[in-house]
Structure formats: C-alpha cells, structure tokens
Design an enzyme around this catalytic site. Sequence first.
Site, short mmCIF file in Angstrom:
data_model
loop_
_atom_site.label_atom_id
_atom_site.label_comp_id
_atom_site.label_asym_id
_atom_site.label_seq_id
_atom_site.Cartn_x
_atom_site.Cartn_y
_atom_site.Cartn_z
N VAL A 29 -13.12 -12.01 17.26
CA VAL A 29 -11.84 -12.22 17.94
C VAL A 29 -11.75 -11.32 19.17
O VAL A 29 -11.40 -11.78 20.27
CB VAL A 29 -10.66 -11.95 16.97
CG1 VAL A 29 -9.33 -12.06 17.70
CG2 VAL A 29 -10.71 -12.94 15.81
N GLU A 32 -4.93 -15.51 15.82
CA GLU A 32 -6.07 -16.18 16.45
C GLU A 32 -6.52 -17.35 15.59
O GLU A 32 -6.47 -17.28 14.37
CB GLU A 32 -7.21 -15.15 16.57
CG GLU A 32 -8.37 -15.60 17.37
CD GLU A 32 -7.91 -16.17 18.70
OE1 GLU A 32 -8.14 -17.38 18.90
OE2 GLU A 32 -7.31 -15.46 19.51
N LYS A 58 -0.68 -18.34 10.60
CA LYS A 58 -2.12 -18.06 10.48
C LYS A 58 -2.62 -18.38 9.06
O LYS A 58 -3.64 -19.06 8.88
CB LYS A 58 -2.39 -16.59 10.82
CG LYS A 58 -3.79 -16.12 10.53
CD LYS A 58 -4.79 -16.77 11.44
CE LYS A 58 -6.21 -16.49 11.00
NZ LYS A 58 -7.19 -17.11 11.87
N ALA A 89 -17.48 -32.99 1.76
CA ALA A 89 -17.71 -32.42 0.42
C ALA A 89 -19.04 -31.69 0.41
O ALA A 89 -19.92 -31.96 1.22
CB ALA A 89 -17.72 -33.55 -0.61
N GLY A 90 -19.20 -30.76 -0.50
CA GLY A 90 -20.48 -30.05 -0.61
C GLY A 90 -20.34 -28.77 -1.39
O GLY A 90 -19.61 -28.72 -2.39
N GLY A 121 -17.01 -21.06 2.86
CA GLY A 121 -17.32 -19.63 2.84
C GLY A 121 -16.83 -18.99 4.11
O GLY A 121 -15.91 -19.50 4.76
N CYS A 161 -13.08 -15.82 6.48
CA CYS A 161 -11.65 -16.13 6.63
C CYS A 161 -11.07 -16.98 5.50
O CYS A 161 -10.14 -16.56 4.82
CB CYS A 161 -11.43 -16.83 7.96
SG CYS A 161 -12.04 -15.83 9.33
N LYS A 170 -10.95 -15.35 1.94
CA LYS A 170 -10.08 -14.17 1.98
C LYS A 170 -8.62 -14.56 2.17
O LYS A 170 -7.72 -14.03 1.49
CB LYS A 170 -10.55 -13.26 3.13
CG LYS A 170 -9.74 -12.00 3.29
CD LYS A 170 -10.21 -11.17 4.48
CE LYS A 170 -9.44 -11.54 5.72
NZ LYS A 170 -9.42 -10.53 6.78
C1 UGA Z 1 -11.93 -20.56 10.13
C2 UGA Z 1 -10.88 -21.51 10.73
O1 UGA Z 1 -11.41 -22.83 10.87
C3 UGA Z 1 -10.42 -21.01 12.10
O2 UGA Z 1 -9.39 -21.84 12.63
C4 UGA Z 1 -9.87 -19.59 11.91
O3 UGA Z 1 -9.42 -19.05 13.15
C5 UGA Z 1 -10.96 -18.70 11.34
O4 UGA Z 1 -11.39 -19.25 10.06
C6 UGA Z 1 -10.40 -17.32 11.16
O5 UGA Z 1 -9.41 -17.16 10.42
O6 UGA Z 1 -10.85 -16.38 11.85
P1 UGA Z 1 -14.56 -20.21 10.43
O7 UGA Z 1 -14.47 -19.15 9.38
O8 UGA Z 1 -15.35 -19.93 11.67
O9 UGA Z 1 -13.08 -20.60 10.95
O10 UGA Z 1 -15.20 -21.47 9.71
P2 UGA Z 1 -14.92 -23.04 9.58
O11 UGA Z 1 -15.64 -23.78 10.62
O12 UGA Z 1 -13.47 -23.30 9.45
O13 UGA Z 1 -15.64 -23.35 8.19
C7 UGA Z 1 -15.25 -22.64 7.01
C8 UGA Z 1 -16.08 -23.07 5.84
O14 UGA Z 1 -15.69 -24.36 5.40
C9 UGA Z 1 -17.59 -23.16 6.08
O15 UGA Z 1 -18.28 -22.57 4.99
C10 UGA Z 1 -17.87 -24.65 6.14
O16 UGA Z 1 -19.17 -24.99 5.72
C11 UGA Z 1 -16.84 -25.17 5.17
N1 UGA Z 1 -16.46 -26.59 5.40
C12 UGA Z 1 -15.87 -26.94 6.56
C13 UGA Z 1 -16.67 -27.50 4.40
O17 UGA Z 1 -17.20 -27.20 3.31
N2 UGA Z 1 -16.28 -28.81 4.60
C14 UGA Z 1 -15.69 -29.20 5.75
O18 UGA Z 1 -15.34 -30.40 5.86
C15 UGA Z 1 -15.48 -28.25 6.76
#
Ligand code: UGA
Length: 450
Positions: A15, A151, A204, A252-253, A257, A260, A263
């Site tokens: 950030v 953010e 948030k 799905a999967g 993780g 963010c 937590k």
């Molecule tokens: C997430 C949020 O998407 C952001 O908007 C937020 O700002 C950020 O956390 C934060 O609080 O700082 P991020 O942790 O970068 O962002 O990851 P994501 O792209 O959201 O993915 C999170 C997890 O969900 C990953 O493990 C991804 O593989 C999983 N995921 C995502 C799925 O299992 N299925 C999906 O359809 C989408």
Amino acid sequence: MKSQGLVGVVGAGYVGIATATVLASWGLATVLVENNPDRFALLGERRIPFFEPELEKVLVEVAESGTLRFSRTLEDLADADVVLVCVGTPPTATGALDLMALEQVVERLVEVARRGAVIVIKSTVPPGTTTRLAGVVATRRPDLPLVSCPEFLQEGSCLDDVRRPSRVVVGGADATACRKVAALFAPGGAPVIITDATSAELVKYGANAFPATKISFVNELSHFCDLVGADVTVVAAGIGADPRIGPAFLRAGLGFGGSCFPKDVHALEDLGASLGYQSLLLKACSEINAQQKDRVVAKIRDALGGTLRGRRVAVLGVAFKPGTDDLRQAPALDVVGKLIAEGALVAATDPVAAPGPPELPREATFVADVYRCIEGADALLLATEWPEYRSLDWERVRSLMHGNVIVDGRNFLDGVRLVELRFDYHGVGRPALSRPTSRSDDAAGPGPAR
Ligand code: UGA
C-alpha cells in the site's frame, strides 16, 4: 485541484509503495518513510521488496525525477501537509491485530507534525480505531485531524488500482480534512464517498469479506457439483451472468489466501464476538475456505488409490495467487503440509516465489525448474494458476511423471486435452475425466519410473 504541499507516506509495503509512487507520478512531492534497514536500503537502490514489476518501473522514474524521496525517520515529515500511514497491522497469535506499529507512528507524528497536518490511516484497522486514536491525539494536538482512507488495491495490479480506483472513501470528524485527502486522489477520477471514520473502516472490511464470502459460496456449490455430478465452472458462469451477482470472485478451487481476506474475515468475526454478536456467515466463510484444502487432498489421495504414504506429489505454484511472490496464507503451503502429514513425498515449484523454511515444511523440497519438480511424480497438483502452467509441454510432463494423475486445484488446465495425453484429470467441483483404457494404452504403459 488545490495545490498540495509535501505528502508523507509511512511504511514501504504494497500500500505504501504503490500510494507514494502514484502520488509522486501525479507531480506531488512525496516522502516515503521506512524504518526497516533492509527495506530502506532496497528503496535506495530503487528496488522494491516484492514482485510487482510495473510498480518498480514507475518507482524508478519518480525517484529519478526527485518527486519521490525516501527517508528512515518521521522527522523528515515535519513539513508534510498530509501523512498517509500505511504500516502493517498483522494478526497476533491470538488472532487479534497488532496495532503497535500504527500507534507508535501516530504517537511520533503528534510530536513532529506541522500545525494542521492531516494524519490519514490507510492501514486496515478494526472499525472504531481511527476515532479512538483521534481522541488520544486531540488531548495533545487538537490541531491534527485524523481520518480513515482505506485502500482497495490488489497485489499484482497495485499500480493501476491506486491510479484508477473504483472509489475513494474518506471518513473522519473534520470534513475539511476529509476533502483535502480526497483531493489528493482526484487525478484518479473516482467517485468520492465522505463519511465518518468508523463507516469508512467498515467499508474496508465489508469490501474484503464480501468477495471472500462469494468465493466460499462458489466453493460450497462446488461440493454440491461433486455430489450430483455437475460442473461448477458452468454453474458459476451461469449464476455470474446475472448482473445482480456478477462473474468476479466465483472461481472455485483451493480457496482464498493472502494477507488480507483470511485476516479481515477473522477480524470482522472477532469484532462481532467482542461486541456480543456471533457472525454465522463469516464463521462459515472461513470454515468452507479451510475445508477446500482437505477436499483437494482427499481428491489426490483417492486418485492414488486411497493412501498418500510414500507417493510423490508435485505441487505447481506456491504463491497465494498468480502475479505475486507473496506466500502469506498461501493455500498451496497449507496443502503441502497436509500431504506431508499423510506421508507423501512433496516437491513444489513456482515461477516467482522461492519459499524455504519456515514457509515450506522441511520435509518438502522446492525445485525452481518446473520439469525437474515434476520428474517421477505419481500425481501433480496445480495449486496456483500461473499462466505459464497452462502452456507447459504436457507431453514432456507425461513422459517425466511416474503416474498420470492431475488434480487441478484451480480448474485452470485444459482437462480434455490432458486426457488425450493419457492423464487422469480431476478438477474441483467437476466430473473427473479419464480416457477409457484401450489395448494400445496398455501397451504404452505409464511414464518412466524414477
Ligand atoms: C484483496 C482484495 O481483492 C483487495 O481489494 C484488497 O484491497 C486487498 O485484499 C487488501 O485488503 O489489501 P489480494 O489479497 O491482492 O486483494 O488478493 P485477491 O486478488 O483478492 O485474491 C485473494 C484470494 O482469493 C487469492 O488466494 C485468490 O486465489 C482467491 N480467489 C480469488 C479465489 O479463490 N477465487 C476467485 O474467484 C478469486
């Protein structure tokens, strides 16, 4: 936009670096403060401490132009009009958030900040934190307003997410201070929501808990798909086509993780508990997320004939998602631990992340080269959907493997093609695919033993 003076940003994580870089690229004189000596030294070399190539490129430009400067001390923010606090708020062993770094920064800013400077809490904090800290600050420096400005950036697209946010949310008791902070982000052209600090903080949490719940919902559906023989990728596309639902975050999967989602879902649940409210939905969201890993391990075990003991499993991808080297709460690492606990011999690979102990259990090996990782494996688990894994030389993979089981933990690979190459393909929430055994297949036999 009214001209702004110096902007301070505290904390060189995702950030902080992305925000400082973007503000500087918009022409605002910005100082990024980082007190960790290793991180500070890296910034001095115009490098960033994580994999985010686009961001590093722009950071080099703004650092060379002098618009972005780096410092180790908060004293260098004595002239800043606005200070954005972006330090980490990691979970402690009990699951509660550690706000110590944030509180220390605010404490120090009370001592050094210029008259009327706005302190902005960008770190993710439990609702109520900014108002509480504002109360503490007001007893000593009533001239310093505190506001919350959460953010919403995603790792892998930090730069674009800060440049073109979907919205800017600013909350605080001082409306002028809120508008000043919103004006910083005006070049992004996003709609602005000005509110109270606690509502901003809850935006948030809601913004993370909702997509996390969507993921758990589709993972729940994947279970139903397994039970009735349906395909969750089709079901997700079908429900996602409804504009009230939308297609995003319906893959799905292995589950979610990162630093963010897990937590923040826990933190919101804990907040409810501390106020006497048990959130059934958030509890289920986390439990379903945990259950996905067990289901995938069970798929590998079943495909290998009921036991993992002594069987070789190659795990493709360890980062918590593609496009990052971040291993925090990576589902792949959780699965590796479970496979090892059942006696499997695990080799893992990733195109960018390079885990060692303690992230990767001692018993597992990390092999940077994907083909070497696969060599001799009885089963292959696709854990992180890096695009390069789709275009692997799958014939070569088949010849290198000892067995022919592929468990696609992200429903990412081309199962039909893999079956043509004599793999047995198992997705999550979709029927397994395998080629009917024929004489010629028997003659071809499995790939070479190790
Ligand atoms: C997430 C949020 O998407 C952001 O908007 C937020 O700002 C950020 O956390 C934060 O609080 O700082 P991020 O942790 O970068 O962002 O990851 P994501 O792209 O959201 O993915 C999170 C997890 O969900 C990953 O493990 C991804 O593989 C999983 N995921 C995502 C799925 O299992 N299925 C999906 O359809 C989408």
